[in-house]
Design a protein around this motif. Sequence first.
Motif, PDB file in Angstrom:
ATOM      1  N   TRP A   1     -29.341 -16.004 -11.944  1.00  0.00           N
ATOM      2  CA  TRP A   1     -29.538 -16.193 -10.509  1.00  0.00           C
ATOM      3  C   TRP A   1     -28.735 -15.143  -9.742  1.00  0.00           C
ATOM      4  N   PRO A   2     -29.377 -14.421  -8.784  1.00  0.00           N
ATOM      5  CA  PRO A   2     -28.701 -13.279  -8.162  1.00  0.00           C
ATOM      6  C   PRO A   2     -28.016 -13.555  -6.828  1.00  0.00           C
ATOM      7  N   SER A   3     -27.938 -14.800  -6.398  1.00  0.00           N
ATOM      8  CA  SER A   3     -27.375 -15.087  -5.072  1.00  0.00           C
ATOM      9  C   SER A   3     -26.515 -16.344  -5.135  1.00  0.00           C
ATOM     10  N   LEU A   4     -26.050 -16.774  -3.954  1.00  0.00           N
ATOM     11  CA  LEU A   4     -25.197 -17.961  -3.885  1.00  0.00           C
ATOM     12  C   LEU A   4     -25.845 -19.166  -4.558  1.00  0.00           C
ATOM     13  N   VAL A   5     -25.031 -19.965  -5.211  1.00  0.00           N
ATOM     14  CA  VAL A   5     -25.519 -21.202  -5.826  1.00  0.00           C
ATOM     15  C   VAL A   5     -24.668 -22.370  -5.332  1.00  0.00           C
ATOM     16  N   PRO A   6     -25.221 -23.586  -5.376  1.00  0.00           N
ATOM     17  CA  PRO A   6     -24.433 -24.773  -5.001  1.00  0.00           C
ATOM     18  C   PRO A   6     -23.524 -25.175  -6.165  1.00  0.00           C
ATOM     19  N   GLN A   7     -22.350 -24.585  -6.228  1.00  0.00           N
ATOM     20  CA  GLN A   7     -21.502 -24.733  -7.411  1.00  0.00           C
ATOM     21  C   GLN A   7     -21.092 -26.175  -7.670  1.00  0.00           C
ATOM     22  N   ILE A   8     -20.762 -26.908  -6.615  1.00  0.00           N
ATOM     23  CA  ILE A   8     -20.355 -28.311  -6.798  1.00  0.00           C
ATOM     24  C   ILE A   8     -21.465 -29.105  -7.481  1.00  0.00           C
ATOM     25  N   GLU A   9     -22.694 -28.957  -6.982  1.00  0.00           N
ATOM     26  CA  GLU A   9     -23.820 -29.708  -7.550  1.00  0.00           C
ATOM     27  C   GLU A   9     -24.104 -29.279  -8.984  1.00  0.00           C
ATOM     28  N   ILE A  10     -23.890 -28.006  -9.280  1.00  0.00           N
ATOM     29  CA  ILE A  10     -24.121 -27.518 -10.642  1.00  0.00           C
ATOM     30  C   ILE A  10     -23.068 -28.089 -11.591  1.00  0.00           C
ATOM     31  N   LEU A  11     -21.794 -28.001 -11.213  1.00  0.00           N
ATOM     32  CA  LEU A  11     -20.732 -28.496 -12.092  1.00  0.00           C
ATOM     33  C   LEU A  11     -20.827 -30.005 -12.310  1.00  0.00           C
ATOM     34  N   SER A  12     -21.376 -30.713 -11.343  1.00  0.00           N
ATOM     35  CA  SER A  12     -21.503 -32.170 -11.486  1.00  0.00           C
ATOM     36  C   SER A  12     -22.766 -32.571 -12.243  1.00  0.00           C
ATOM     37  N   HIS A  13     -23.630 -31.606 -12.577  1.00  0.00           N
ATOM     38  CA  HIS A  13     -24.906 -31.920 -13.236  1.00  0.00           C
ATOM     39  C   HIS A  13     -24.687 -32.292 -14.703  1.00  0.00           C
ATOM     40  N   LYS A  14     -25.429 -33.254 -15.159  1.00  0.00           N
ATOM     41  CA  LYS A  14     -25.275 -33.763 -16.529  1.00  0.00           C
ATOM     42  C   LYS A  14     -25.571 -32.712 -17.598  1.00  0.00           C
ATOM     43  N   ALA A  15     -26.345 -31.676 -17.251  1.00  0.00           N
ATOM     44  CA  ALA A  15     -26.710 -30.672 -18.248  1.00  0.00           C
ATOM     45  C   ALA A  15     -25.597 -29.665 -18.519  1.00  0.00           C
ATOM     46  N   ILE A  16     -24.592 -29.583 -17.640  1.00  0.00           N
ATOM     47  CA  ILE A  16     -23.546 -28.577 -17.798  1.00  0.00           C
ATOM     48  C   ILE A  16     -22.524 -29.026 -18.839  1.00  0.00           C
ATOM     49  N   GLY A  17     -22.305 -28.145 -19.837  1.00  0.00           N
ATOM     50  CA  GLY A  17     -21.356 -28.464 -20.907  1.00  0.00           C
ATOM     51  C   GLY A  17     -20.160 -27.541 -20.938  1.00  0.00           C
ATOM     52  N   GLY A  18     -20.181 -26.463 -20.164  1.00  0.00           N
ATOM     53  CA  GLY A  18     -19.059 -25.530 -20.153  1.00  0.00           C
ATOM     54  C   GLY A  18     -19.152 -24.594 -18.969  1.00  0.00           C
ATOM     55  N   PHE A  19     -18.031 -23.965 -18.634  1.00  0.00           N
ATOM     56  CA  PHE A  19     -17.915 -23.163 -17.421  1.00  0.00           C
ATOM     57  C   PHE A  19     -17.118 -21.907 -17.745  1.00  0.00           C
ATOM     58  N   VAL A  20     -17.767 -20.738 -17.675  1.00  0.00           N
ATOM     59  CA  VAL A  20     -17.064 -19.465 -17.777  1.00  0.00           C
ATOM     60  C   VAL A  20     -16.709 -19.056 -16.353  1.00  0.00           C
ATOM     61  N   THR A  21     -15.411 -19.018 -16.046  1.00  0.00           N
ATOM     62  CA  THR A  21     -14.956 -18.925 -14.660  1.00  0.00           C
ATOM     63  C   THR A  21     -13.872 -17.875 -14.481  1.00  0.00           C
ATOM     64  N   HIS A  22     -13.775 -17.361 -13.244  1.00  0.00           N
ATOM     65  CA  HIS A  22     -12.737 -16.394 -12.910  1.00  0.00           C
ATOM     66  C   HIS A  22     -11.375 -17.063 -12.713  1.00  0.00           C
ATOM     67  N   CYS A  23     -11.345 -18.387 -12.705  1.00  0.00           N
ATOM     68  CA  CYS A  23     -10.102 -19.159 -12.576  1.00  0.00           C
ATOM     69  C   CYS A  23      -9.470 -19.076 -11.196  1.00  0.00           C
ATOM     70  N   GLY A  24     -10.259 -18.837 -10.152  1.00  0.00           N
ATOM     71  CA  GLY A  24      -9.750 -19.113  -8.818  1.00  0.00           C
ATOM     72  C   GLY A  24      -9.392 -20.587  -8.749  1.00  0.00           C
ATOM     73  N   TRP A  25      -8.369 -20.928  -7.970  1.00  0.00           N
ATOM     74  CA  TRP A  25      -7.863 -22.298  -8.026  1.00  0.00           C
ATOM     75  C   TRP A  25      -8.886 -23.323  -7.553  1.00  0.00           C
ATOM     76  N   ASN A  26      -9.688 -22.992  -6.557  1.00  0.00           N
ATOM     77  CA  ASN A  26     -10.698 -23.949  -6.093  1.00  0.00           C
ATOM     78  C   ASN A  26     -11.762 -24.191  -7.156  1.00  0.00           C
ATOM     79  N   SER A  27     -12.266 -23.124  -7.766  1.00  0.00           N
ATOM     80  CA  SER A  27     -13.255 -23.290  -8.844  1.00  0.00           C
ATOM     81  C   SER A  27     -12.653 -24.032 -10.022  1.00  0.00           C
ATOM     82  N   THR A  28     -11.401 -23.722 -10.334  1.00  0.00           N
ATOM     83  CA  THR A  28     -10.726 -24.410 -11.436  1.00  0.00           C
ATOM     84  C   THR A  28     -10.658 -25.909 -11.186  1.00  0.00           C
TER      85      THR A  28
END
Length: 476
Positions: free
Chosen positions: A338-365
């Motif tokens: 996906w090349p643009s903004l995504v609804p990160q909260i809704e994605i992380l809360s989705h049952k299909a998500i099993g892992g997160f490769v992240t930059h470790c900003g404190w809010n995303s963390t």
Amino acid sequence: MANKPCLYFFPVYAAGHLISMIEFAKRLSTFDNSLSIHFLLMLPEDPSHNSPLCSSYLQSLQAQNTPFQFHPLPFVEPPTSFDGIEEFLSLKATYYMPHVKAELLASPSPVSGLFVDFFANDVIDVANELNIPSYVFYTSPATSFALFSHLSNQEQENDPKEFSEAGEICVPGLVPIPSTCWPDVFWNRKSRSYKSLMNFVRLCSKAKAVVVNSNIYLEKAAVEALTEGTQLIPGQKLYPIGPVLSLRESNSKDHECLKWLDGQPMKSVVFLCFGNRGAFDVSQNREIARALEQSGHRFLWVVRTASKNLLRELTNGNLDEVLPRGFLEKTKERGLVWPSLVPQIEILSHKAIGGFVTHCGWNSTMEGLWFGVPMVPWPHGAEQHLNAFHLVKELQVAVDMEIDRKSEGFVSATELERAIKCLMDEGSEERRRVREKAEEIKLACRKAVEVGGVSYAHMQKLSEELGMQKGHSQST
């Protein structure tokens, strides 16, 4: 509104700072609605690069009829001579001081307090001049605040120990912090940016208290070190009130990413997203693509392009330029780019998500931790390497990955593939361990902010302190 005592907030105009401070104010207002809440807003340096996250968030508040008053301050020309983001923010805050003072003097009712972003700490002097109680809102983790406080103490004691590439920093009460996890600004302690950072810490002593977006479950060692007599911040009150997150309902239910996730098995998808400043060059994006193709796992990958403004706000990624030829076709059955903004909260809360490769900003963390999603840290800058160290070594909710800091954080396809497999492979012992830990931290975070929880109790004490100041009036 004119009869209510006023509480003012002065955030940095960046998504991780502005949104976090407003969410903090929302929660604070639930403890005491007898205060009128006002936000003093900086304007972006370049209106053409206005943060889409900030602007969309502020628009959503208007739609919700949030009872806060927002005061855009007059535009000031941004600094033109600086050697890093820390000095830039320090200079910018000083440019805004006359405007902040004018707004406080024009307050329709007595002012019971001013909350300032850590990177706008120079404004504390304005509050003190007007005899207004001031508070620092620290949007980053307590561990970094403990580290900065320790180094500031060393500077004041004229004992600035030199750092070596193979060295460690030993902060009282914390595990030793290896050089691989230090913020970039540490490598030149004579730089103006490093001096600005130390000045931000010293200015905290002029405020009544520091509010940290964390809690003892997330950062036990750091919170205890800051509050239980290690003298990291002598005489300074600390309120660890986190996690403060923007968990509002959005209008994103029909977003294509969420529709795609609806068709994936439980905890089968690894989500790759790197914040509102996280973008890679073509060669690194192609390494990521190769890792995803070879891992065999389902993935949702957000690919963005960095703009040229100072805060490097992102624009839409050009997939034809950055992805290997044929990659999308070969992975279309199990992946979405996906090349643009995504609804990160809704994605992380989705049952299909099993892992997160992240930059470790404190809010995303914290969003990942709130939803119990285990991670692969890929830090880029600021305190993110320190956050990654904490996630792997102390919280044990993340799989470590080798990052070449000398090559601007480069990660090979082989190393990323290995980390993803550790995180996602059925039967992987590491997967089992980090998922159990992530679920444990998720429950602890939610318990902290519930009535009677540790963060709730600190927020209640802060509210009581502000309530005692309702009759306060500033001098002219």
